[in-house]
Design a protein around this motif. Structure first.
Motif, PDB file in Angstrom:
ATOM      1  N   ALA A 156       0.827  -1.206   0.000  1.00  0.00           N
ATOM      2  CA  ALA A 156       0.000   0.000   0.000  1.00  0.00           C
ATOM      3  C   ALA A 156       0.863   1.259   0.000  1.00  0.00           C
ATOM      4  O   ALA A 156       0.572   2.230  -0.708  1.00  0.00           O
ATOM      5  CB  ALA A 156      -0.936  -0.007   1.207  1.00  0.00           C
ATOM      6  N   ALA A 157       1.951   1.237   0.786  1.00  0.00           N
ATOM      7  CA  ALA A 157       2.831   2.401   0.855  1.00  0.00           C
ATOM      8  C   ALA A 157       3.456   2.712  -0.495  1.00  0.00           C
ATOM      9  O   ALA A 157       3.690   3.879  -0.832  1.00  0.00           O
ATOM     10  CB  ALA A 157       3.919   2.172   1.898  1.00  0.00           C
ATOM     11  N   ALA A 158       3.714   1.669  -1.287  1.00  0.00           N
ATOM     12  CA  ALA A 158       4.330   1.869  -2.607  1.00  0.00           C
ATOM     13  C   ALA A 158       3.410   2.601  -3.564  1.00  0.00           C
ATOM     14  O   ALA A 158       3.864   3.137  -4.585  1.00  0.00           O
ATOM     15  CB  ALA A 158       4.724   0.518  -3.205  1.00  0.00           C
ATOM     16  N   THR A 159       2.117   2.647  -3.242  1.00  0.00           N
ATOM     17  CA  THR A 159       1.155   3.351  -4.093  1.00  0.00           C
ATOM     18  C   THR A 159       0.779   4.718  -3.512  1.00  0.00           C
ATOM     19  O   THR A 159      -0.102   5.397  -4.049  1.00  0.00           O
ATOM     20  CB  THR A 159      -0.140   2.522  -4.242  1.00  0.00           C
ATOM     21  N   ASP A 160       1.444   5.089  -2.398  1.00  0.00           N
ATOM     22  CA  ASP A 160       1.110   6.321  -1.676  1.00  0.00           C
ATOM     23  C   ASP A 160      -0.289   6.268  -1.068  1.00  0.00           C
ATOM     24  O   ASP A 160      -0.935   7.306  -0.861  1.00  0.00           O
ATOM     25  CB  ASP A 160       1.222   7.555  -2.589  1.00  0.00           C
ATOM     26  N   HIS A 161      -0.768   5.041  -0.781  1.00  0.00           N
ATOM     27  CA  HIS A 161      -2.075   4.856  -0.160  1.00  0.00           C
ATOM     28  C   HIS A 161      -1.949   4.022   1.112  1.00  0.00           C
ATOM     29  O   HIS A 161      -2.739   3.102   1.336  1.00  0.00           O
ATOM     30  CB  HIS A 161      -3.048   4.186  -1.130  1.00  0.00           C
ATOM     31  N   GLU A 162      -0.974   4.347   1.947  1.00  0.00           N
ATOM     32  CA  GLU A 162      -0.784   3.561   3.163  1.00  0.00           C
ATOM     33  C   GLU A 162      -1.984   3.668   4.104  1.00  0.00           C
ATOM     34  O   GLU A 162      -2.239   2.770   4.906  1.00  0.00           O
ATOM     35  CB  GLU A 162       0.486   3.996   3.901  1.00  0.00           C
ATOM     36  N   ASP A 163      -2.745   4.739   3.979  1.00  0.00           N
ATOM     37  CA  ASP A 163      -3.943   4.877   4.806  1.00  0.00           C
ATOM     38  C   ASP A 163      -4.939   3.749   4.548  1.00  0.00           C
ATOM     39  O   ASP A 163      -5.739   3.409   5.431  1.00  0.00           O
ATOM     40  CB  ASP A 163      -4.630   6.222   4.548  1.00  0.00           C
ATOM     41  N   VAL A 164      -4.899   3.177   3.360  1.00  0.00           N
ATOM     42  CA  VAL A 164      -5.796   2.066   3.042  1.00  0.00           C
ATOM     43  C   VAL A 164      -5.608   0.929   4.036  1.00  0.00           C
ATOM     44  O   VAL A 164      -6.576   0.319   4.509  1.00  0.00           O
ATOM     45  CB  VAL A 164      -5.538   1.556   1.605  1.00  0.00           C
ATOM     46  N   TRP A 165      -4.348   0.646   4.401  1.00  0.00           N
ATOM     47  CA  TRP A 165      -4.069  -0.442   5.327  1.00  0.00           C
ATOM     48  C   TRP A 165      -4.630  -0.125   6.713  1.00  0.00           C
ATOM     49  O   TRP A 165      -5.182  -0.992   7.386  1.00  0.00           O
ATOM     50  CB  TRP A 165      -2.568  -0.698   5.384  1.00  0.00           C
ATOM     51  N   ARG A 166      -4.520   1.122   7.124  1.00  0.00           N
ATOM     52  CA  ARG A 166      -5.062   1.504   8.431  1.00  0.00           C
ATOM     53  C   ARG A 166      -6.581   1.405   8.444  1.00  0.00           C
ATOM     54  O   ARG A 166      -7.188   1.003   9.434  1.00  0.00           O
ATOM     55  CB  ARG A 166      -4.603   2.913   8.803  1.00  0.00           C
ATOM     56  N   ILE A 167      -7.211   1.772   7.340  1.00  0.00           N
ATOM     57  CA  ILE A 167      -8.672   1.694   7.246  1.00  0.00           C
ATOM     58  C   ILE A 167      -9.139   0.240   7.332  1.00  0.00           C
ATOM     59  O   ILE A 167     -10.195  -0.061   7.896  1.00  0.00           O
ATOM     60  CB  ILE A 167      -9.161   2.346   5.940  1.00  0.00           C
ATOM     61  N   LEU A 168      -8.353  -0.677   6.789  1.00  0.00           N
ATOM     62  CA  LEU A 168      -8.717  -2.095   6.803  1.00  0.00           C
ATOM     63  C   LEU A 168      -8.580  -2.726   8.186  1.00  0.00           C
ATOM     64  O   LEU A 168      -9.069  -3.838   8.407  1.00  0.00           O
ATOM     65  CB  LEU A 168      -7.833  -2.878   5.823  1.00  0.00           C
TER      66      LEU A 168
END
Length: 241
Positions: A156-168
């Protein structure tokens, strides 16, 4: 051979946590109890005592009570009239729903990572897989799973969307409880390592279709392991499906 259960008991005091984790005491206490439930240090059906937990963690009953309320909302504990608080049994239905949602999100993440991941991100992924292989050789199932989370966070961090992991995080709690139940043939670690390596290979070669396909296969492993775990440990699971 009886099933093995991976458990990481976190007997850390609130004082020790204060230097490691930010936020109010109630939030830190919740994190500890949540981790114990997910890793089966506190097992399905086990009764919880506010007094005992407060004494173990070196805090008053109030933050423990607050933590248990939040964990009840998350479906990890249940307050029973006249019986106190118990750890809920694992919901197979919620675990399967979490897997479905993770697959929907993380397949998209894998595709985007194949387009965006730079050399440093890919090197980080390779390093985590190597650490996972070390954990397998050491028989460290809990360590393997912690590294698994770190790897998926790296995708997720590689896509600049690390927040996605926190939301999950809250969505996948029941799925995580299943992951920490270990049977020798439920989900072989070698297979997971191969899938992780294949995902990173696809990301490195910019093959978005392959990255998505292997991620989907990888996250379907729960569908195979879950029935085996239910058959081996029926007392750990909610019968409602």
């Amino acid at each position: 051979m009886p099933p093995q259960i991976a458990a990481r008991r976190t007997d850390r005091s609130a004082t020790e946590l204060g230097s490691e984790e930010p936020g109010p005491v109630g939030l830190r206490v919740r994190r500890i109890i949540e981790e114990r439930i997910i890793t089966n240090a506190l097992r399905p059906g086990e009764r919880l005592s506010e007094n005992d937990l407060a004494a173990q963690l070196g805090v008053s009953r109030q933050p423990v009570r607050e933590a248990l309320i939040r964990l009840s909302e998350a479906g990890l504990v249940q307050v029973l009239p006249q019986r106190g608080t118990v750890v809920t049994r694992i919901s197979a239905a919620r675990a399967e729903s979490a897997r479905f949602l993770r697959a929907s999100v993380e397949c998209a993440v894998a595709r985007e990572a194949a387009a965006k991941a730079d050399a440093a991100a890919i090197a980080r992924m390779r390093s985590l897989i190597a650490d996972q292989a070390d954990a397998v050789r050491a028989g460290d199932h809990a360590g393997f799973l912690a590294l698994d989370d770190a790897l998926h966070r790296a995708f997720a961090a590689a896509t600049d969307h690390e927040d996605v992991w926190r939301i999950l995080h809250n969505v996948k709690l029941q799925m995580d409880r299943v992951r920490y139940l270990s049977l020798p043939d439920a989900t072989p670690a070698a297979r997971l390592l191969e899938q992780h390596a294949a995902i990173v290979d696809a990301i490195e070669t910019r093959d978005r279709d392959a990255a998505e396909a292997v991620m989907r296969l990888h996250l379907s492993e729960l569908l195979t392991s879950l029935p085996r775990l239910i058959a081996a440990m029926p007392e750990y699971f909610d019968e409602k499906r």
